[in-house]
Design a protein around this motif. Structure first.
Motif, PDB file in Angstrom:
ATOM      1  N   VAL A  90      -7.531   1.538  71.279  1.00  0.00           N
ATOM      2  CA  VAL A  90      -6.296   1.236  70.560  1.00  0.00           C
ATOM      3  C   VAL A  90      -6.696   0.479  69.299  1.00  0.00           C
ATOM      4  O   VAL A  90      -7.446  -0.504  69.364  1.00  0.00           O
ATOM      5  CB  VAL A  90      -5.317   0.401  71.407  1.00  0.00           C
ATOM      6  N   VAL A  91      -6.201   0.947  68.167  1.00  0.00           N
ATOM      7  CA  VAL A  91      -6.605   0.385  66.876  1.00  0.00           C
ATOM      8  C   VAL A  91      -5.358  -0.109  66.138  1.00  0.00           C
ATOM      9  O   VAL A  91      -4.346   0.590  66.072  1.00  0.00           O
ATOM     10  CB  VAL A  91      -7.322   1.450  66.018  1.00  0.00           C
ATOM     11  N   VAL A  92      -5.452  -1.326  65.606  1.00  0.00           N
ATOM     12  CA  VAL A  92      -4.360  -1.910  64.820  1.00  0.00           C
ATOM     13  C   VAL A  92      -4.902  -2.278  63.446  1.00  0.00           C
ATOM     14  O   VAL A  92      -5.914  -2.970  63.332  1.00  0.00           O
ATOM     15  CB  VAL A  92      -3.785  -3.168  65.499  1.00  0.00           C
ATOM     16  N   GLY A  93      -4.236  -1.780  62.409  1.00  0.00           N
ATOM     17  CA  GLY A  93      -4.694  -2.065  61.053  1.00  0.00           C
ATOM     18  C   GLY A  93      -3.562  -1.951  60.060  1.00  0.00           C
ATOM     19  O   GLY A  93      -2.392  -1.812  60.441  1.00  0.00           O
ATOM     20  N   PRO A  94      -3.874  -1.995  58.790  1.00  0.00           N
ATOM     21  CA  PRO A  94      -2.835  -1.901  57.762  1.00  0.00           C
ATOM     22  C   PRO A  94      -1.989  -0.637  57.885  1.00  0.00           C
ATOM     23  O   PRO A  94      -0.790  -0.661  57.565  1.00  0.00           O
ATOM     24  CB  PRO A  94      -3.641  -1.888  56.449  1.00  0.00           C
ATOM     25  N   ALA A  95      -2.586   0.445  58.359  1.00  0.00           N
ATOM     26  CA  ALA A  95      -1.854   1.716  58.454  1.00  0.00           C
ATOM     27  C   ALA A  95      -1.033   1.834  59.730  1.00  0.00           C
ATOM     28  O   ALA A  95      -0.359   2.844  59.939  1.00  0.00           O
ATOM     29  CB  ALA A  95      -2.832   2.890  58.360  1.00  0.00           C
ATOM     30  N   GLY A  96      -1.079   0.836  60.613  1.00  0.00           N
ATOM     31  CA  GLY A  96      -0.268   0.866  61.818  1.00  0.00           C
ATOM     32  C   GLY A  96      -1.073   0.753  63.095  1.00  0.00           C
ATOM     33  O   GLY A  96      -2.200   0.255  63.105  1.00  0.00           O
ATOM     34  N   VAL A  97      -0.496   1.263  64.170  1.00  0.00           N
ATOM     35  CA  VAL A  97      -1.113   1.210  65.500  1.00  0.00           C
ATOM     36  C   VAL A  97      -1.481   2.636  65.919  1.00  0.00           C
ATOM     37  O   VAL A  97      -0.667   3.554  65.799  1.00  0.00           O
ATOM     38  CB  VAL A  97      -0.152   0.593  66.536  1.00  0.00           C
ATOM     39  N   PHE A  98      -2.698   2.802  66.429  1.00  0.00           N
ATOM     40  CA  PHE A  98      -3.202   4.124  66.775  1.00  0.00           C
ATOM     41  C   PHE A  98      -3.799   4.113  68.186  1.00  0.00           C
ATOM     42  O   PHE A  98      -4.446   3.132  68.585  1.00  0.00           O
ATOM     43  CB  PHE A  98      -4.302   4.567  65.799  1.00  0.00           C
ATOM     44  N   THR A  99      -3.570   5.189  68.913  1.00  0.00           N
ATOM     45  CA  THR A  99      -4.292   5.406  70.168  1.00  0.00           C
ATOM     46  C   THR A  99      -5.322   6.491  69.918  1.00  0.00           C
ATOM     47  O   THR A  99      -5.025   7.531  69.322  1.00  0.00           O
ATOM     48  CB  THR A  99      -3.347   5.835  71.298  1.00  0.00           C
ATOM     49  N   ILE A 100      -6.543   6.250  70.378  1.00  0.00           N
ATOM     50  CA  ILE A 100      -7.646   7.190  70.170  1.00  0.00           C
ATOM     51  C   ILE A 100      -8.078   7.744  71.524  1.00  0.00           C
ATOM     52  O   ILE A 100      -8.531   7.004  72.401  1.00  0.00           O
ATOM     53  CB  ILE A 100      -8.855   6.511  69.502  1.00  0.00           C
ATOM     54  N   ASN A 101      -7.935   9.045  71.682  1.00  0.00           N
ATOM     55  CA  ASN A 101      -8.351   9.742  72.899  1.00  0.00           C
ATOM     56  C   ASN A 101      -9.662  10.469  72.591  1.00  0.00           C
ATOM     57  O   ASN A 101      -9.677  11.475  71.891  1.00  0.00           O
ATOM     58  CB  ASN A 101      -7.263  10.738  73.318  1.00  0.00           C
ATOM     59  N   THR A 102     -10.763   9.937  73.084  1.00  0.00           N
ATOM     60  CA  THR A 102     -12.080  10.506  72.805  1.00  0.00           C
ATOM     61  C   THR A 102     -12.390  11.636  73.783  1.00  0.00           C
ATOM     62  O   THR A 102     -12.212  11.483  74.990  1.00  0.00           O
ATOM     63  CB  THR A 102     -13.168   9.423  72.920  1.00  0.00           C
ATOM     64  N   ALA A 193       0.013  -8.137  56.507  1.00  0.00           N
ATOM     65  CA  ALA A 193      -1.059  -8.805  57.235  1.00  0.00           C
ATOM     66  C   ALA A 193      -0.515  -9.592  58.425  1.00  0.00           C
ATOM     67  O   ALA A 193      -1.101  -9.580  59.517  1.00  0.00           O
ATOM     68  CB  ALA A 193      -1.824  -9.732  56.293  1.00  0.00           C
ATOM     69  N   ASP A 194       0.624 -10.256  58.248  1.00  0.00           N
ATOM     70  CA  ASP A 194       1.209 -11.032  59.334  1.00  0.00           C
ATOM     71  C   ASP A 194       1.651 -10.130  60.483  1.00  0.00           C
ATOM     72  O   ASP A 194       1.418 -10.439  61.659  1.00  0.00           O
ATOM     73  CB  ASP A 194       2.410 -11.842  58.827  1.00  0.00           C
ATOM     74  N   ALA A 195       2.314  -9.016  60.160  1.00  0.00           N
ATOM     75  CA  ALA A 195       2.776  -8.088  61.195  1.00  0.00           C
ATOM     76  C   ALA A 195       1.592  -7.485  61.946  1.00  0.00           C
ATOM     77  O   ALA A 195       1.619  -7.341  63.172  1.00  0.00           O
ATOM     78  CB  ALA A 195       3.625  -6.990  60.572  1.00  0.00           C
ATOM     79  N   ARG A 196       0.552  -7.139  61.202  1.00  0.00           N
ATOM     80  CA  ARG A 196      -0.647  -6.563  61.808  1.00  0.00           C
ATOM     81  C   ARG A 196      -1.293  -7.538  62.782  1.00  0.00           C
ATOM     82  O   ARG A 196      -1.627  -7.183  63.920  1.00  0.00           O
ATOM     83  CB  ARG A 196      -1.631  -6.200  60.692  1.00  0.00           C
TER      84      ARG A 196
END
Length: 267
Positions: A90-102, A193-196
């Motif tokens: 699970v990745v959180v950054g400026p572009a939002g929240v992402f789930t990565i299924n490898t 930045a605060d929301a992230r």
């Protein structure tokens, strides 16, 4: 440097669940005989091999994600539900929240359509499962944050021979591991930045997942490292045998050619 979950939080160990499953499946496998080692037989069993490859895929993607900048937080092997299932990253950054299924598909041919993903011509549930993972994280965030949060699912392919994108799925991104970091960092910024930081802090809380500590027990990384060395050594032995066989074939062919030529000259 990319932020990772604290050691006592959720998601601090890449591939934790699959490494544990691999070692569990491998525990009952008898040690290889001397002859098996001489000929480079893999120490992996039919049951442990898929888990082993899955772990390699997640570890490789974790290395890619570690190259993200300081504005990104990455969690690995995030537990979800009460049946031992997890989300690879699970990745959180400026572009939002992402789930990565490898997905590690060694030397496979991947075909992607708007509603299907095929591996060597066989249907998979990858798109459906990735979509479901993002929905589950979104529900978790809604429960904690009290407001809807968009979560974007992605399938990251490792080890594939070829990837053919016929039609891109509307709601799930499919890409190779080599494309992942560039894809994430080039997306439009959606969060302050605060929301992230607030979302990242929420996701690393053990209580957000119904646990009092980092979800799943930490795997035996030393044992897995030893298994990787053993698998690598067996592969090298097989390669040596293959090279020896090829050289032997060349020598035999050359000898036959020389003898045939000598016979013609003698005749």
């Amino acid at each position: 440097m990319t932020t990772t979950a604290p050691a006592d939080g959720v998601g601090s160990v890449p591939a934790a669940a699959v490494i544990s499953a691999c070692l569990s499946a491998q525990a009952g496998v008898p040690a290889r005989s001397r002859v098996s080692r001489v000929f480079g037989q893999s120490p992996l069993s039919v049951d442990s091999r898929p888990w082993y490859l899955g772990a390699l895929g997640e570890l490789q993607v974790a290395e890619r994600l570690a190259k993200l900048g300081p504005d990104w937080t990455v969690l690995h092997s995030v537990p979800i539900g009460d049946r031992g299932s997890d989300i690879d990253h699970v990745v959180v950054g400026p572009a939002g929240v992402f789930t990565i299924n490898t997905k590690f598909h060694d030397d496979a041919r991947i075909w992607v359509g708007s509603t299907r993903l095929l591996v060597n011509g066989q249907k998979t549930d990858h798109l459906r499962n990735s979509r479901y993972e993002a929905q589950r994280i979104a529900r978790k965030l809604m429960a904690v944050a009290g407001e809807p949060i968009d979560v974007y699912p992605a399938i990251v392919l490792v080890g594939a021979r070829s990837v053919t994108i016929r039609d891109r799925p509307v709601d799930v991104t499919v890409l190779r591991d080599t494309e992942l970091v560039r894809w994430l960092t080039r997306r439009t910024a959606m969060l302050t930045a605060d929301a992230r930081d607030r979302l990242a802090e929420m996701l690393t809380r053990p209580e957000a997942w119904g646990t009092t500590s980092g979800a799943s027990s930490e795997p035996d990384l030393t044992a897995f490292a030893a298994l990787r060395r053993e698998v690598g050594a067996a592969r090298r032995v097989r390669m040596l045998w293959g090279t020896a066989g090829l050289l032997g074939g060349i020598v035999v062919a050359a000898t036959l050619s020389i003898n045939a030529y000598a016979t013609l000259l003698g005749g």
